[in-house]
Design an enzyme around this catalytic site. Structure first.
Site, short mmCIF file in Angstrom:
data_model
loop_
_atom_site.label_atom_id
_atom_site.label_comp_id
_atom_site.label_asym_id
_atom_site.label_seq_id
_atom_site.Cartn_x
_atom_site.Cartn_y
_atom_site.Cartn_z
N ASP A 117 0.86 -1.18 0.00
CA ASP A 117 0.00 0.00 0.00
C ASP A 117 0.89 1.23 0.00
OD1 ASP A 117 -2.43 -1.36 0.02
OD2 ASP A 117 -2.53 -1.43 2.20
N ASP A 135 -6.98 -1.28 -4.68
CA ASP A 135 -8.07 -0.88 -3.78
C ASP A 135 -8.97 0.16 -4.44
OD1 ASP A 135 -6.92 -2.56 -1.87
OD2 ASP A 135 -5.75 -0.94 -0.99
#
Length: 156
Positions: A117, A135
């Protein structure tokens, strides 16, 4: 392959490749927990997520990695089947975005054992959860799906 299916296949591949490239660049150019300011509300912040959304189920063990990988594969297969059966463009687009995101995070989980991330949106010292292109793809796909479903319900 039907022309229509080819179009959605290419959309899926585009978002998957965008995700893989962005994670590769972050992994190889930012140290873990390193931050690079982009604009006043956006940083690149390299973190590893061993769980799912918002780090739920984030214990770093092999069982968790295996369980989340199998769950992702099942979801991808179910949604892929829905793409083939669906005749609505909005739903197919939504499904393709969700699959691209699920595949991007699955590749990370299998290859690294965690998901990379790096998108950090913040206002002053308040930071939203750190996330990635996969995402975003899943989120946009779900929004399109809900919007499409709401239109169908509203018409009835």
């Amino acid at each position: 392959m039907k022309q229509m299916h080819k179009k959605y296949f290419l959309i899926t591949i585009f978002f998957l490749m965008l995700d893989i490239l962005s994670k590769y660049l972050v992994f190889n150019n930012l140290n873990l927990y390193e931050t690079k300011k982009i604009v006043s509300v956006l940083n690149l912040f390299h973190v590893h997520n061993y769980g799912v959304a918002f780090s739920i189920l984030s214990n770093e063990n092999l069982w968790n990695r295996f369980f989340l990988s199998i769950l992702s594969i099942i979801i991808i297969l179910i949604i892929f089947k829905k793409i083939l059966k669906s005749n609505k463009r909005d739903k197919k687009l939504a499904y393709c975005l969700i699959i691209a995101g699920a595949m991007g995070n699955l590749i990370d989980r299998i290859y690294y054992g965690f998901v990379i991330d790096f998108i950090d949106i913040h206002i002053d010292n308040w930071h939203f959860a750190t996330f990635n292109i996969s995402d975003c793809s899943i989120f946009i796909g779900v929004v399109i799906y809900i919007k499409n479903t709401y239109k169908i319900i509203k018409k009835q």
